[in-house]
Design an enzyme around this catalytic site. Structure first.
Site, PDB file in Angstrom:
ATOM      1  N   ASP A   1       1.083   4.475  12.986  1.00  0.00           N
ATOM      2  CA  ASP A   1       0.475   3.507  12.064  1.00  0.00           C
ATOM      3  C   ASP A   1      -0.760   4.154  11.463  1.00  0.00           C
ATOM      4  O   ASP A   1      -1.547   4.785  12.177  1.00  0.00           O
ATOM      5  CB  ASP A   1       0.108   2.249  12.864  1.00  0.00           C
ATOM      6  CG  ASP A   1      -0.570   1.177  12.020  1.00  0.00           C
ATOM      7  OD1 ASP A   1      -1.713   1.411  11.593  1.00  0.00           O
ATOM      8  OD2 ASP A   1       0.044   0.127  11.802  1.00  0.00           O
TER       9      ASP A   1
ATOM     10  N   HIS B   1      -3.835  -0.778  -4.581  1.00  0.00           N
ATOM     11  CA  HIS B   1      -2.516  -0.645  -3.940  1.00  0.00           C
ATOM     12  C   HIS B   1      -1.730   0.554  -4.449  1.00  0.00           C
ATOM     13  O   HIS B   1      -0.892   1.103  -3.720  1.00  0.00           O
ATOM     14  CB  HIS B   1      -1.715  -1.936  -4.148  1.00  0.00           C
ATOM     15  CG  HIS B   1      -2.221  -3.078  -3.331  1.00  0.00           C
ATOM     16  ND1 HIS B   1      -1.912  -3.237  -1.996  1.00  0.00           N
ATOM     17  CD2 HIS B   1      -3.053  -4.119  -3.648  1.00  0.00           C
ATOM     18  CE1 HIS B   1      -2.474  -4.324  -1.528  1.00  0.00           C
ATOM     19  NE2 HIS B   1      -3.193  -4.890  -2.507  1.00  0.00           N
TER      20      HIS B   1
ATOM     21  N   ASN C   1      -6.423   0.178   0.620  1.00  0.00           N
ATOM     22  CA  ASN C   1      -5.938  -0.715  -0.437  1.00  0.00           C
ATOM     23  C   ASN C   1      -7.089  -1.476  -1.086  1.00  0.00           C
ATOM     24  O   ASN C   1      -7.136  -1.637  -2.317  1.00  0.00           O
ATOM     25  CB  ASN C   1      -4.921  -1.706   0.132  1.00  0.00           C
ATOM     26  CG  ASN C   1      -3.544  -1.091   0.306  1.00  0.00           C
ATOM     27  OD1 ASN C   1      -3.182  -0.155  -0.394  1.00  0.00           O
ATOM     28  ND2 ASN C   1      -2.769  -1.618   1.244  1.00  0.00           N
TER      29      ASN C   1
ATOM     30  N   GLU D   1       2.377  -0.269   6.966  1.00  0.00           N
ATOM     31  CA  GLU D   1       1.991   1.121   7.216  1.00  0.00           C
ATOM     32  C   GLU D   1       2.498   1.627   8.562  1.00  0.00           C
ATOM     33  O   GLU D   1       2.012   2.638   9.081  1.00  0.00           O
ATOM     34  CB  GLU D   1       0.466   1.259   7.149  1.00  0.00           C
ATOM     35  CG  GLU D   1      -0.297   0.499   8.222  1.00  0.00           C
ATOM     36  CD  GLU D   1      -0.644  -0.932   7.819  1.00  0.00           C
ATOM     37  OE1 GLU D   1      -1.603  -1.477   8.383  1.00  0.00           O
ATOM     38  OE2 GLU D   1       0.049  -1.497   6.946  1.00  0.00           O
TER      39      GLU D   1
ATOM     40  N   ASP E   1       0.010   3.078  -1.983  1.00  0.00           N
ATOM     41  CA  ASP E   1       1.423   3.458  -2.028  1.00  0.00           C
ATOM     42  C   ASP E   1       1.588   4.971  -2.034  1.00  0.00           C
ATOM     43  O   ASP E   1       2.484   5.528  -1.373  1.00  0.00           O
ATOM     44  CB  ASP E   1       2.089   2.862  -3.266  1.00  0.00           C
ATOM     45  CG  ASP E   1       2.270   1.353  -3.162  1.00  0.00           C
ATOM     46  OD1 ASP E   1       2.125   0.817  -2.034  1.00  0.00           O
ATOM     47  OD2 ASP E   1       2.564   0.712  -4.195  1.00  0.00           O
TER      48      ASP E   1
END
Length: 427
Positions: free
Chosen positions: A301, A314, A309, A344, A318
Site C-alpha cells: 500500500d 488526482h 491526491n 492504492e 493516477d
C-alpha cells in the site's frame, strides 16, 4: 449416294428419309439439290420450297461470299461447324453442320447432316448466365466460397475456390486450386491444424456439418482468424464433397480479446483487477495444495497516498499508481501474479516461494519504489505485508492475514516489510 444399282438407290433413299437429323445435298453454286423430310420440317418449309432456294437464303451467320468460299473448300475430309438458320416463319434456330464433299454423276456435291441444337444452346446459355450470376454473387460474399473433396483413397482437393481467396488469404486462386491442397492447408497454424483435421474426419464419419475456427497465415505474413462452415455430401464413388464458406473473423476475435481483457484488467494500471486476481489466487492455492509446494502472498500500500491526491490532484495520483505498478511488474518473475486490490492497495502472488524468500522479494520491491524519483512530488514509499499459505487455509483467511501484516507495517512506521508466519486466524 450410290452410283449404280436400283437396290442401293432404294436403300439410300430409305436412310435419307428415315434419318432423325436433317439431311441436305448442296451444289457448289449454293442451291439445295435435295433435302429430306426432317430438314424441311425443321425449317417449316416444304421440300419443294427448299429446293428452290440457296443456302445463303437460310443462313444468318455467314454472308454469301463466305458461304461460297466454304462450299468450294469442302472436300472428302469433311467440315464441322455451328451456324444459325432462319425458318420460314422468320424465327432463327441454332444448327450444327457436318459436311462432306463427293462427286456424283460427274458433279461435285456437298452432303450435309444438319442437327437442331437450339435447345442445347439455350441450356448452355442459361448455364453460362447462372455461372456468371454465381460468380457475381461469390465475388460479393465477404469470404471464400469453396468445395473441398476427400476422394475414396483419402486424397484431398479443392474443386472450387471463389475469388474471395485473393482478399481473405492474399493468395492466387491458380496456385491454390486443383489436386494439391498442401499450399492452402499448410498455411493453417500447426497448433490449429490438428483441430481442423479432427473436425474434417468426424464430419466424414458422421456426415455432420463442420464448424471450426482456426488461425491462418495470410499472404502478407500476418495471422488471421478464419471461421469455416461447410456441409458434407456423399458422392457416388464413395468420396465426400464439402461445400462451405470461409470468413475472416479477425476483427471479431480481436474485439472479443479486448472485451475479455477489459473484464480481467484494471483500467488504470493495466494489471490484473481484483476479481481476476481472486480467481487466480484460488487456482494457485489449489495447485499448491495438490503438489505440496509453497505459496506466498504480498500486499503493499502506498504511504500517505491521500496527501498526494489532495496536494497534487488526482491526475498526479493516477500517474503515481501507474508508475508504481510498472516498477513492481518489471521486478517480478513471469510466474508471479500482480494485481490491483483496490485504491492504492496491490497484491503479488508468488508460486513456489516460501515466506523467507517472499520477504526478500518484498524488500526489493520496497526499495525499488522508495528509490524512484517522481516528477513534481519527488519520492513516495510503500508498506508491505507478507504471508505464506498454510495447510488447510482458504483464500479469505490468507487475504485477511496479509492485510493484517500490512496494517502492522503501517503501525510500525510505514515504508517497511512485515511478515506473518502463523495463521491462527485461518478458518
Amino acid at each position: 449416294m450410290p452410283s449404280s444399282g436400283n437396290n442401293e438407290t432404294i436403300l439410300w433413299n430409305a436412310l435419307f428419309e428415315a434419318s432423325w437429323d436433317g439431311m441436305v445435298v448442296l451444289r457448289l453454286d449454293g442451291s439445295l439439290y435435295r433435302v429430306n423430310h426432317r430438314y424441311a420440317e425443321m425449317l417449316g418449309y416444304t421440300r419443294e420450297e427448299l429446293e428452290a432456294l440457296h443456302i445463303w437464303d437460310l443462313d444468318t451467320r455467314f454472308s454469301q461470299p463466305e458461304i461460297e468460299a466454304m462450299l468450294h473448300s469442302v472436300d472428302s475430309g469433311g467440315a464441322h461447324f455451328e451456324t444459325r438458320q432462319r425458318r420460314k416463319d422468320g424465327s432463327v434456330i441454332d444448327v450444327e453442320l457436318s459436311n462432306n464433299g463427293a462427286t456424283y454423276q460427274g458433279d461435285k456435291l456437298i452432303f450435309c447432316i444438319v442437327r437442331d441444337i437450339t435447345a442445347r444452346k439455350t441450356t448452355e446459355e442459361r448455364l453460362r448466365q447462372n455461372e456468371a450470376l454465381l460468380q457475381g454473387i461469390a465475388s460479393q460474399v465477404p469470404g471464400v466460397l469453396y468445395q473441398y473433396r476427400m476422394a475414396p483413397d483419402g486424397s484431398r482437393s479443392f474443386p472450387y475456390l471463389s475469388e474471395g481467396l485473393v482478399k481473405l488469404g492474399g493468395l492466387s486462386i491458380d496456385t491454390m486450386a486443383g489436386a494439391e491442397v498442401v499450399p492452402l492447408m499448410s498455411r493453417i497454424l500447426p497448433e490449429d491444424a490438428d483441430l481442423v483435421e479432427a473436425q474434417t474426419r468426424r464430419s466424414a464419419a458422421t456426415m455432420e456439418n463442420v464448424h471450426v475456427e482456426f488461425r491462418f497465415r495470410h499472404g502478407d505474413g500476418s495471422i488471421r482468424w478464419i471461421e469455416c462452415r461447410s456441409t458434407p455430401k456423399q458422392e457416388p464413388d464413395g468420396g465426400i464433397l464439402w461445400t462451405g464458406i470461409l470468413l475472416d473473423i479477425t476483427q471479431r476475435k480481436r474485439a472479443e480479446e479486448r472485451v475479455q481483457a477489459m473484464a480481467i484488467t484494471d483500467g488504470l494500471t493495466g494489471i490484473t483487477n481484483r476479481q481476476e486476481f481472486s480467481r487466480l489466487l484460488d487456482r494457485e492455492m489449489e495447485r499448491a495444495s495438490r503438489y505440496a509446494s509453497p505459496l506466498s502472498l504480498i500486499m503493499y500500500d502506498l504511504d500517505h497516498f491521500k496527501r498526494i491526491n489532495d496536494r497534487f490532484g488526482h491526475n498526479t495520483g493516477d500517474d503515481v499508481l501507474k508508475t508504481v505498478a510498472d516498477l513492481v511488474g518489471d521486478s517480478l518473475r513471469d510466474a508471479d501474479l500482480h494485481g490491483r486490490w483496490g485504491g492504492e492497495e496491490f497484491m503479488v502472488l508468488l508460486p513456489h516461494t516460501g515466506l523467507e524468500a517472499a520477504s526478500r522479494v518484498a524488500e526489493k520491491l520496497r526499495q525499488t519504489i522508495a528509490n524512484h524519483r517522481f516528477e513534481t512530488l519527488g519520492f513516495v514509499t510503500a508498506s508491505f505485508g507478507v504471508v505464506e499459505l498454510a495447510g488447510g487455509e482458504n483464500s479469505r483467511s490468507l487475504a485477511q492475514r496479509v492485510d493484517e501484516a500490512l496494517y502492522r507495517a503501517k503501525e510500525l512506521g510505514r515504508n517497511r516489510v512485515e511478515a506473518r508466519a502463523s495463521h491462527q486466524d485461518a478458518q
